[in-house]
Design an enzyme around this catalytic site. Structure first.
Site, PDB file in Angstrom:
ATOM      1  N   ARG A  22      78.093  20.689  63.577  1.00  0.00           N
ATOM      2  CA  ARG A  22      76.940  21.456  64.078  1.00  0.00           C
ATOM      3  C   ARG A  22      76.670  21.173  65.562  1.00  0.00           C
ATOM      4  NH1 ARG A  22      70.757  20.926  62.943  1.00  0.00           N
ATOM      5  NH2 ARG A  22      70.040  23.087  62.730  1.00  0.00           N
TER       6      ARG A  22
ATOM      7  N   ILE B 287      69.421  28.031  65.513  1.00  0.00           N
ATOM      8  CA  ILE B 287      70.505  27.757  64.585  1.00  0.00           C
ATOM      9  C   ILE B 287      69.841  27.308  63.286  1.00  0.00           C
ATOM     10  CG2 ILE B 287      70.762  25.400  65.497  1.00  0.00           C
ATOM     11  CD1 ILE B 287      73.697  25.499  64.754  1.00  0.00           C
ATOM     12  N   SER B 288      70.319  27.800  62.151  1.00  0.00           N
ATOM     13  CA  SER B 288      69.680  27.502  60.868  1.00  0.00           C
ATOM     14  C   SER B 288      69.795  26.032  60.498  1.00  0.00           C
ATOM     15  CB  SER B 288      70.311  28.345  59.752  1.00  0.00           C
ATOM     16  OG  SER B 288      70.052  29.711  59.940  1.00  0.00           O
ATOM     17  N   GLN B 289      68.847  25.578  59.665  1.00  0.00           N
ATOM     18  CA  GLN B 289      68.884  24.184  59.224  1.00  0.00           C
ATOM     19  C   GLN B 289      70.066  23.975  58.276  1.00  0.00           C
ATOM     20  OE1 GLN B 289      65.074  24.784  56.601  1.00  0.00           O
ATOM     21  NE2 GLN B 289      65.948  22.817  56.022  1.00  0.00           N
TER      22      GLN B 289
END
Length: 209
Positions: free
Chosen positions: A31, A57-59
């Site tokens: 990530r 950015i998504s978790q």
């Protein structure tokens, strides 16, 4: 500072993510490569992170949860609506035969094009455009995933899903539900609500539909 190993153990495994293929994909896709320089120290925290111009950015948990619920096999072709920075597509690419991903925001589409080669993912094809229309020339898809929320799921996406395939989308305007559709016939679907979620709104034609 949270490490990638802690992300896997404490944010994913301890919260019920058990599919070994999904956990391996989350381990393989760093990530840190998808966040801005000033956010790299926070890359493995279980929260959305800003990537510029009010985009995030998504978790990690949500990325893993959605991938697990789609039950992707190595023979599957996936459509992603909302490429963002490319992180979610990269995770899906470790599980599927090919991922087609469309992004409506031009600078985000370019960001994904720049980020994805860092992890050598030859089975992702991206393009800039309105995901409401899907990607008709590559349909039908084994699975479709939306990373932005429409008020209702666009009909073109339902049409481009194979019978037996699954579509996963956050749906709603103010409060959103994560909806899983399974296509049971040409025009029939089985629907299940999974979670309450908070995604950015889907733009483009979805806004006026």
């Amino acid at each position: 500072m949270v490490t990638q190993e802690e992300m896997i153990e404490k944010q994913l495994k301890s919260r019920g993510i058990s599919d070994e293929k999904v956990l391996k994909a989350m381990q393989e896709v760093d990530r840190r490569l998808f966040v801005p320089e000033e956010m790299k120290a926070h890359a493995y925290e279980d929260r959305p992170l800003p990537i510029g111009k009010d985009q995030t950015i998504s978790q990690p948990y949500i990325v893993a949860y959605m991938a697990e619920k789609l039950e992707i096999s190595p023979k599957n072709t996936i459509l992603e609506v909302g490429t963002g920075c490319g992180y979610n597509a990269a995770v899906l690419s470790k599980l599927a035969l090919h991922v087609y991903s469309v992004e409506i925001i031009e600078w985000l589409a370019k960001l994904a094009e720049e980020s994805l080669p860092k992890i050598e993912v030859p089975n992702i094809t991206t393009r800039q455009g309105d995901g409401f229309a899907g990607w008709p020339e590559k349909a039908p898809f084994d699975a479709i995933i939306l990373t932005a929320a429409p008020a209702s799921i666009p009909n073109p996406l339902k049409e481009q899903l194979k019978i037996g395939g699954k579509l996963l989308a956050p749906v709603g305007e103010n409060s959103q539900k994560l909806i899983l559709l399974e296509k049971t016939g040409k025009d029939s679907f089985k629907e299940k609500t999974l979670l309450l979620v908070n995604f950015v709104a889907m733009t483009g034609k979805a806004e006026s539909n």
